[in-house]
Design an enzyme around this catalytic site. Structure first.
Site, PDB file in Angstrom:
ATOM      1  N   LYS A  43       0.831  -1.210   0.000  1.00  0.00           N
ATOM      2  CA  LYS A  43       0.000   0.000   0.000  1.00  0.00           C
ATOM      3  C   LYS A  43       0.867   1.263   0.000  1.00  0.00           C
ATOM      4  O   LYS A  43       0.590   2.205  -0.725  1.00  0.00           O
ATOM      5  CB  LYS A  43      -0.924   0.036   1.230  1.00  0.00           C
ATOM      6  CG  LYS A  43      -1.913  -1.109   1.314  1.00  0.00           C
ATOM      7  CD  LYS A  43      -2.917  -0.912   2.427  1.00  0.00           C
ATOM      8  CE  LYS A  43      -2.349  -0.889   3.820  1.00  0.00           C
ATOM      9  NZ  LYS A  43      -1.720  -2.139   4.274  1.00  0.00           N
ATOM     10  N   ARG A  54     -10.112   0.858   8.650  1.00  0.00           N
ATOM     11  CA  ARG A  54      -9.605  -0.487   8.927  1.00  0.00           C
ATOM     12  C   ARG A  54     -10.629  -1.359   9.621  1.00  0.00           C
ATOM     13  O   ARG A  54     -10.374  -2.546   9.835  1.00  0.00           O
ATOM     14  CB  ARG A  54      -8.356  -0.382   9.783  1.00  0.00           C
ATOM     15  CG  ARG A  54      -7.101  -0.462   8.952  1.00  0.00           C
ATOM     16  CD  ARG A  54      -5.912  -0.362   9.870  1.00  0.00           C
ATOM     17  NE  ARG A  54      -4.796  -1.049   9.319  1.00  0.00           N
ATOM     18  CZ  ARG A  54      -3.623  -0.447   9.032  1.00  0.00           C
ATOM     19  NH1 ARG A  54      -3.436   0.808   9.247  1.00  0.00           N
ATOM     20  NH2 ARG A  54      -2.647  -1.152   8.556  1.00  0.00           N
ATOM     21  N   ARG A 114      11.355  -5.095   6.049  1.00  0.00           N
ATOM     22  CA  ARG A 114      11.052  -3.674   5.796  1.00  0.00           C
ATOM     23  C   ARG A 114      11.855  -2.741   6.705  1.00  0.00           C
ATOM     24  O   ARG A 114      12.015  -2.995   7.890  1.00  0.00           O
ATOM     25  CB  ARG A 114       9.558  -3.451   6.035  1.00  0.00           C
ATOM     26  CG  ARG A 114       9.126  -2.050   5.747  1.00  0.00           C
ATOM     27  CD  ARG A 114       7.673  -1.989   5.439  1.00  0.00           C
ATOM     28  NE  ARG A 114       6.837  -2.153   6.620  1.00  0.00           N
ATOM     29  CZ  ARG A 114       5.526  -2.043   6.584  1.00  0.00           C
ATOM     30  NH1 ARG A 114       4.901  -1.828   5.452  1.00  0.00           N
ATOM     31  NH2 ARG A 114       4.825  -2.197   7.676  1.00  0.00           N
ATOM     32  N   ARG A 121      10.557  -0.966  12.250  1.00  0.00           N
ATOM     33  CA  ARG A 121       9.458  -0.639  13.153  1.00  0.00           C
ATOM     34  C   ARG A 121       9.280  -1.762  14.173  1.00  0.00           C
ATOM     35  O   ARG A 121       9.409  -2.931  13.829  1.00  0.00           O
ATOM     36  CB  ARG A 121       8.165  -0.495  12.333  1.00  0.00           C
ATOM     37  CG  ARG A 121       8.107   0.785  11.564  1.00  0.00           C
ATOM     38  CD  ARG A 121       7.032   0.785  10.512  1.00  0.00           C
ATOM     39  NE  ARG A 121       5.757   0.204  10.926  1.00  0.00           N
ATOM     40  CZ  ARG A 121       4.669   0.175  10.155  1.00  0.00           C
ATOM     41  NH1 ARG A 121       4.708   0.693   8.943  1.00  0.00           N
ATOM     42  NH2 ARG A 121       3.565  -0.374  10.579  1.00  0.00           N
ATOM     43  N   ARG A 139      -1.212  -8.316  13.527  1.00  0.00           N
ATOM     44  CA  ARG A 139      -1.756  -7.314  12.608  1.00  0.00           C
ATOM     45  C   ARG A 139      -2.444  -7.979  11.410  1.00  0.00           C
ATOM     46  O   ARG A 139      -3.475  -7.509  10.929  1.00  0.00           O
ATOM     47  CB  ARG A 139      -0.646  -6.367  12.141  1.00  0.00           C
ATOM     48  CG  ARG A 139      -0.207  -5.431  13.264  1.00  0.00           C
ATOM     49  CD  ARG A 139       1.170  -4.864  13.023  1.00  0.00           C
ATOM     50  NE  ARG A 139       1.220  -3.998  11.866  1.00  0.00           N
ATOM     51  CZ  ARG A 139       2.271  -3.907  11.048  1.00  0.00           C
ATOM     52  NH1 ARG A 139       3.331  -4.651  11.242  1.00  0.00           N
ATOM     53  NH2 ARG A 139       2.237  -3.086  10.038  1.00  0.00           N
TER      54      ARG A 139
HETATM   55  P1  AMP Z   1       0.549   0.780   9.102  1.00  0.00           P
HETATM   56  O1  AMP Z   1       1.663   1.763   8.897  1.00  0.00           O
HETATM   57  O2  AMP Z   1      -0.591   0.999   8.181  1.00  0.00           O
HETATM   58  O3  AMP Z   1       1.002  -0.646   9.135  1.00  0.00           O
HETATM   59  O4  AMP Z   1      -0.027   1.097  10.566  1.00  0.00           O
HETATM   60  C1  AMP Z   1       0.776   0.968  11.709  1.00  0.00           C
HETATM   61  C2  AMP Z   1      -0.079   0.977  12.954  1.00  0.00           C
HETATM   62  O5  AMP Z   1      -0.766   2.232  13.067  1.00  0.00           O
HETATM   63  C3  AMP Z   1      -1.180  -0.072  13.007  1.00  0.00           C
HETATM   64  O6  AMP Z   1      -0.732  -1.347  13.439  1.00  0.00           O
HETATM   65  C4  AMP Z   1      -2.138   0.561  14.023  1.00  0.00           C
HETATM   66  O7  AMP Z   1      -1.645   0.443  15.348  1.00  0.00           O
HETATM   67  C5  AMP Z   1      -2.066   2.026  13.631  1.00  0.00           C
HETATM   68  N1  AMP Z   1      -3.052   2.334  12.584  1.00  0.00           N
HETATM   69  C6  AMP Z   1      -2.809   2.607  11.271  1.00  0.00           C
HETATM   70  N2  AMP Z   1      -3.948   2.817  10.601  1.00  0.00           N
HETATM   71  C7  AMP Z   1      -4.944   2.685  11.512  1.00  0.00           C
HETATM   72  C8  AMP Z   1      -6.355   2.770  11.465  1.00  0.00           C
HETATM   73  N3  AMP Z   1      -7.017   3.028  10.319  1.00  0.00           N
HETATM   74  N4  AMP Z   1      -7.037   2.568  12.601  1.00  0.00           N
HETATM   75  C9  AMP Z   1      -6.436   2.323  13.768  1.00  0.00           C
HETATM   76  N5  AMP Z   1      -5.103   2.190  13.900  1.00  0.00           N
HETATM   77  C10 AMP Z   1      -4.364   2.385  12.788  1.00  0.00           C
END
Ligand code: AMP
Length: 210
Positions: free
Chosen positions: A13, A88, A122, A158, A169
Site C-alpha cells: 500500500k 480499517r 522492511r 518498526r 496485525r
Molecule cells: P501501518 O503503517 O498501516 O502498518 O499502521 C501501523 C499501525 O498504526 C497499526 O498497526 C495501528 O496500530 C495504527 N493504525 C494505522 N492505521 C490505523 C487505522 N485506520 N485505525 C487504527 N489504527 C491504525
C-alpha cells in the site's frame, strides 16, 4: 480523483500509494504514517496512539476517524487524494464514510508467506518515512546499507514489524478490515501484488486509467 488502497500489511500500500501520488499529483495520506508523525511531534493524538501501535493494536476508531477527517479537509486534498490504511474496521467506515465518496477502492493482495517476508525485511527512514526492504527477494533495496536514498536519513525497523506483532496485525486485517471490503464489494478492484514493483504499478494503472 479519490482513491483508497486496502490490503494486508506488506501488500504494498505504501509503495504503490507513493507511486500513484507522484503520477496523479495528489497527496498520499497513510494512516499509519500520520500516526507515526504525530508520535514524533509529541501531539495529544501521538500520545494516545503510541501504546496501541507498539503493541500491534488498532488506535480507537473515533480518534483515528477524526484524524483522517481533518487531514482530508486540508487544502492540498481539494483535487483528490490517496488514502492507505483507513478505514480499517466497520466502525471507522461509519464514523468517517470516506469509502462512500471515493472513486476507486483498490484491494492489494499477496500470499501470506510473502507478506511476512516483506514485513520482516522492511526498513523505514527515520527522517522522511521512505520505505525500503533488505530481504534479497524484496524491493526496493537502499543504495547504501542503512541509509535513505532520498535524504540520507538512518533506516530503522518498526517495532510492529517484528514477528509477533506482524501475525497479530494480519489477524486483525482478516477479522476487521475484510468485512469493509465485503460491504463495498461492488466498488472494489482486486490487484495481485506478487510481481515486481513495476509489474504491480502497471496493473494498478490499468485500473486507474491514466
Ligand atoms: P501501518 O503503517 O498501516 O502498518 O499502521 C501501523 C499501525 O498504526 C497499526 O498497526 C495501528 O496500530 C495504527 N493504525 C494505522 N492505521 C490505523 C487505522 N485506520 N485505525 C487504527 N489504527 C491504525
Amino acid at each position: 480523483m479519490k482513491i483508497i488502497l486496502f490490503g494486508p500489511q506488506g501488500a504494498g500500500k505504501g509503495v504503490i500509494g507513493e507511486f500513484l501520488s507522484k503520477k496523479l499529483n495528489i497527496p498520499l495520506l497513510g494512516a499509519g504514517q500520520i500516526l507515526r508523525d504525530a508520535i514524533k511531534e509529541g501531539s495529544s493524538v501521538g500520545k494516545i496512539a503510541e501504546k496501541y501501535i507498539n503493541e500491534g493494536n488498532l488506535v480507537p476508531p473515533k480518534v483515528m476517524s477524526d484524524v483522517m477527517r481533518e487531514r482530508v479537509s486540508k487544502k492540498d486534498c481539494k483535487k483528490g487524494f490517496i488514502i492507505e490504511g483507513f478505514p480499517r474496521n466497520l466502525e471507522q467506515d461509519r464514523f468517517f464514510p470516506v469509502a462512500d465518496e471515493a472513486d476507486l477502492l483498490i484491494e492489494l493482495t499477496a500470499p501470506r508467506e510473502l507478506l511476512i517476508r516483506r514485513l520482516a525485511g522492511r526498513r523505514l527512514c527515520r527522517k522522511c518515512g521512505a520505505v525500503y526492504n533488505i530481504d534479497p527477494e524484496c524491493a526496493p533495496h537502499p543504495k547504501v546499507k542503512g541509509k535513505c536514498d532520498k535524504c540520507g536519513g538512518e533506516l530503522y525497523q518498526r517495532d510492529d514489524d517484528k514477528k509477533e506483532a506482524i501475525l497479530k496485525r494480519l489477524q486483525i486485517y482478516d477479522n476487521e478490515t475484510i468485512p469493509i471490503l465485503k460491504k463495498h464489494k461492488n466498488k472494489v478492484h482486486v490487484i495481485d501484488t506478487t510481481g515486481t514493483p513495476d509489474e504491480n504499478f502497471k496493473r494498478v494503472m490499468e485500473i486507474v486509467g491514466k
